[in-house]
Design an enzyme around this catalytic site. Structure first.
Site, PDB file in Angstrom:
ATOM      1  N   ASP A  24     -51.783 -56.465 -45.002  1.00  9.46           N
ATOM      2  CA  ASP A  24     -52.330 -56.120 -43.943  1.00  9.46           C
ATOM      3  C   ASP A  24     -51.116 -55.993 -42.929  1.00  9.46           C
ATOM      4  OD1 ASP A  24     -51.244 -58.076 -44.401  1.00  9.46           O
ATOM      5  OD2 ASP A  24     -52.561 -59.890 -43.592  1.00  9.46           O
ATOM      6  N   GLU A  39     -47.736 -57.808 -42.956  1.00  6.88           N
ATOM      7  CA  GLU A  39     -47.469 -59.052 -43.383  1.00  6.88           C
ATOM      8  C   GLU A  39     -46.735 -59.057 -43.850  1.00  6.88           C
ATOM      9  OE1 GLU A  39     -50.088 -62.588 -43.527  1.00  6.88           O
ATOM     10  OE2 GLU A  39     -50.706 -61.885 -41.284  1.00  6.88           O
ATOM     11  N   GLN A  75     -33.046 -56.371 -21.984  1.00  4.53           N
ATOM     12  CA  GLN A  75     -33.702 -57.114 -20.619  1.00  4.53           C
ATOM     13  C   GLN A  75     -33.505 -58.783 -20.593  1.00  4.53           C
ATOM     14  OE1 GLN A  75     -38.526 -56.586 -21.415  1.00  4.53           O
ATOM     15  NE2 GLN A  75     -37.597 -54.898 -22.847  1.00  4.53           N
ATOM     16  N   HIS A  78     -24.999 -56.354 -25.980  1.00  4.52           N
ATOM     17  CA  HIS A  78     -25.672 -55.028 -24.824  1.00  4.52           C
ATOM     18  C   HIS A  78     -24.973 -55.697 -23.657  1.00  4.52           C
ATOM     19  CE1 HIS A  78     -26.736 -51.810 -22.116  1.00  4.52           C
ATOM     20  NE2 HIS A  78     -27.314 -52.846 -21.476  1.00  4.52           N
ATOM     21  N   LYS A 123     -23.997 -43.011 -12.457  1.00  5.70           N
ATOM     22  CA  LYS A 123     -25.182 -42.661 -13.048  1.00  5.70           C
ATOM     23  C   LYS A 123     -26.047 -44.132 -12.823  1.00  5.70           C
ATOM     24  CE  LYS A 123     -26.928 -44.656 -16.246  1.00  5.70           C
ATOM     25  NZ  LYS A 123     -26.548 -45.704 -17.874  1.00  5.70           N
ATOM     26  N   ARG A 173     -29.878 -44.848 -12.872  1.00  2.00           N
ATOM     27  CA  ARG A 173     -31.475 -44.485 -13.410  1.00  2.00           C
ATOM     28  C   ARG A 173     -32.710 -44.812 -13.236  1.00  2.00           C
ATOM     29  NH1 ARG A 173     -32.507 -44.909 -19.180  1.00  2.00           N
ATOM     30  NH2 ARG A 173     -29.755 -45.560 -19.694  1.00  2.00           N
ATOM     31  N   ASP A 175     -18.905 -45.870 -25.513  1.00  2.00           N
ATOM     32  CA  ASP A 175     -20.252 -46.577 -24.324  1.00  2.00           C
ATOM     33  C   ASP A 175     -20.771 -47.179 -25.493  1.00  2.00           C
ATOM     34  OD1 ASP A 175     -22.567 -47.253 -22.828  1.00  2.00           O
ATOM     35  OD2 ASP A 175     -23.077 -45.734 -22.476  1.00  2.00           O
TER      36      ASP A 175
HETATM   37  C1  R5P Z   1     -26.815 -48.655 -20.387  1.00  2.69           C
HETATM   38  O1  R5P Z   1     -26.555 -49.462 -19.568  1.00  2.69           O
HETATM   39  C2  R5P Z   1     -26.489 -49.020 -21.132  1.00  2.69           C
HETATM   40  O2  R5P Z   1     -24.355 -48.790 -21.425  1.00  2.69           O
HETATM   41  C3  R5P Z   1     -25.779 -47.551 -22.611  1.00  2.69           C
HETATM   42  O3  R5P Z   1     -25.801 -46.332 -21.442  1.00  2.69           O
HETATM   43  C4  R5P Z   1     -27.419 -47.259 -22.101  1.00  2.69           C
HETATM   44  O4  R5P Z   1     -28.650 -47.931 -22.566  1.00  2.69           O
HETATM   45  C5  R5P Z   1     -27.577 -45.782 -23.174  1.00  2.69           C
HETATM   46  O5  R5P Z   1     -29.295 -45.270 -23.197  1.00  2.69           O
HETATM   47  P1  R5P Z   1     -29.479 -43.825 -23.434  1.00  2.69           P
HETATM   48  O6  R5P Z   1     -28.837 -43.422 -24.134  1.00  2.69           O
HETATM   49  O7  R5P Z   1     -31.463 -43.655 -23.259  1.00  2.69           O
HETATM   50  O8  R5P Z   1     -29.238 -43.006 -21.279  1.00  2.69           O
END
Ligand code: R5P
Length: 317
Positions: free
Chosen positions: A40, A42, A100, A133, A197, A199, A224
């Site tokens: 299933d 799991e 988040q 992050h 940038k 978003r 990044d």
């Molecule tokens: C932003 O806050 C992070 O440092 C990354 O730049 C971001 O999460 C990357 O996401 P994506 O590749 O979808 O732009």
């Protein structure tokens, strides 16, 4: 490297190759466990060797498939706890659900905190993470967290390019990554610039202005924490190109590479993209200009230091 039958590295199924390399650097093989799925769906876990009184390091990045990998990690932690391991460290080369991390609009979860609670409840006594992050996620745990950076591995790559200091511009793809960019610039030298940038959604970003040093005729190196849909780094690369950069490199710790990432990266004016093996890169995502560097030695060194109660921060001095 170590002669100690108390430390043992185990792995979930998210990144077995990385876990094997870590164990190898420690002069050992991976602990034995049988992982499968019930009909299933799991997850079924059985630890196939005695772990009573041992210092367990369980390697499992919570990369896609995120929920599957997270659940497997939780169930494995529970198995070690119930098998009387002396101490269990969740080794998270990539910590999913990290974005988040605050309630910035109404009626949203703080998933990064929820995951921290789940890991602790399941049995983790410590966490070893790589390029979270946001560093403040450490504060979501009430257990010790060692936070590593892949920067030594990425900087070594940039140094190997032998870019004259006067030509190098460390480029931050957004204002949130300025601190990271400054850290790299401190080690590598060169100038610094930032992309403005905005978003618009989880998959779409808009980049326009460049702040800081001129890129005319320069080599831009974008750093990044992750490449997810690649909107951020590709947008930054286009800004760099428009502003006259003669060569553009991208260095990121986590190659999540989901959604349109591969198409975007394929068409971008980027000489080379470098990610680490914190997340496995499947063959269909291995672009000709994508290089994967290993963080296994870094993680192995940290594990050894944690086990022997030695400083982990010394690794970055
Ligand atoms: C932003 O806050 C992070 O440092 C990354 O730049 C971001 O999460 C990357 O996401 P994506 O590749 O979808 O732009």
């Amino acid at each position: 490297m170590y002669e100690n039958n108390r430390l043992k590295v185990f792995s979930g199924r998210a990144n077995i190759a990385l876990a094997e390399k870590i164990a190898h650097h420690l002069g050992d093989s991976l602990g034995r466990a049988t992982l499968s799925n019930f009909p299933d769906g799991e997850i079924s876990v059985r630890i196939d060797e005695d772990v009573r009184g041992r210092d367990i390091f369980l390697v499992q990045p919570t990369c896609p498939p995120v929920n599957e990998n997270l659940m497997e990690l939780l169930i494995m932690l529970d198995s070690f706890k119930r098998a009387s391991a002396a101490r269990i460290t969740a080794v998270l080369p990539y910590y999913g659900y990290a974005r988040q991390d605050r309630k910035d609009v109404g009626r949203v979860p703080i998933s990064a905190k929820l995951v921290a609670d789940l890991l602790t409840t399941a049995g983790a006594n410590r966490v070893l993470a790589l390029d979270l992050h946001a560093a403040q996620i450490q504060g979501f745990f009430n257990i010790p967290v060692d936070h590593l950076y892949a920067s030594p591995v990425l900087n070594e790559f940039v140094r190997s390019l032998n870019i004259p200091q006067s030509d190098l511009v460390v480029l931050s793809p957004d204002e949130g990554s300025i601190k990271k960019a400054l850290m790299h610039q401190k080690k590598l030298g060169g100038a610094i610039a930032i992309v403005d940038k905005r978003r618009s959604s989880a998959t779409e970003t808009k980049q326009a202005n460049l702040i800081g040093s001129s890129l005319e005729g320069k080599v831009a190196v974008i750093f990044d924490d992750m490449i997810s849909t690649a909107g951020s780094v590709v947008g930054a690369a286009h800004v760099a190109k428009r502003n006259g950069a003669r060569e553009i490199y991208v260095c990121a710790t986590h190659g999540v590479l989901c959604g349109q990432a591969i198409e975007r990266l394929r068409d971008a004016p980027i000489r080379q993209i470098v990610v680490t093996d914190s997340i496995p890169v499947p063959p269909n995502k291995q672009l000709a200009n994508l290089m994967v560097l290993s963080v296994s030695r870094l993680l192995a060194d940290a594990i050894e230091r944690i086990h022997y109660d030695r400083s982990v921060s010394e690794l970055f001095e």
